[in-house]
Design a protein around this motif. Structure first.
Motif, mmCIF file in Angstrom:
data_model
loop_
_atom_site.group_PDB
_atom_site.id
_atom_site.type_symbol
_atom_site.label_atom_id
_atom_site.label_comp_id
_atom_site.label_asym_id
_atom_site.label_seq_id
_atom_site.Cartn_x
_atom_site.Cartn_y
_atom_site.Cartn_z
ATOM 1 N N TRP A 158 -3.453 7.180 -6.715
ATOM 2 C CA TRP A 158 -4.117 6.540 -5.580
ATOM 3 C C TRP A 158 -4.127 7.485 -4.394
ATOM 4 N N LYS A 168 -4.852 7.657 -0.226
ATOM 5 C CA LYS A 168 -4.983 6.825 0.974
ATOM 6 C C LYS A 168 -6.050 7.392 1.897
ATOM 7 N N CYS A 201 -3.581 0.579 4.641
ATOM 8 C CA CYS A 201 -4.561 1.565 4.189
ATOM 9 C C CYS A 201 -5.463 1.037 3.087
ATOM 10 N N GLU A 251 -7.014 2.403 -0.315
ATOM 11 C CA GLU A 251 -6.740 3.466 -1.280
ATOM 12 C C GLU A 251 -7.797 3.439 -2.375
ATOM 13 N N SER A 285 -3.589 -1.110 0.155
ATOM 14 C CA SER A 285 -2.280 -0.530 -0.137
ATOM 15 C C SER A 285 -1.130 -1.509 0.084
#
Length: 71
Positions: free
Chosen positions: A11, A13, A24, A26, A43
């Protein structure tokens, strides 16, 4: 849609998410081919769902963010 995104790795960000590391968006670019598009998740909920956007939609979204159209 992927109902549990925790099994995906790699992942990334968003750099536009600010200083709060837990607030965030992601995405998992390394899983785009297997998911049929780019998986995107919040996230704050790593075991939650990920929406999957096709390449054209994801490219348009990224271009809009970079151009300041979605601020």
């Amino acid at each position: 849609m992927i109902t549990d995104s925790s099994h995906l790795t790699g992942w990334v960000k968003s750099s536009h998410s600010g200083l709060e590391a837990n607030a965030c968006v992601e995405w998992a670019p390394s899983h785009a081919a297997e998911a049929g598009g780019v998986p995107v998740r919040d996230s704050k909920d790593p075991h939650g769902p990920a929406l999957v956007f096709d390449a054209a939609a994801w490219s348009a979204f990224v271009a809009g963010v970079k151009a300041g159209e979605l601020a």
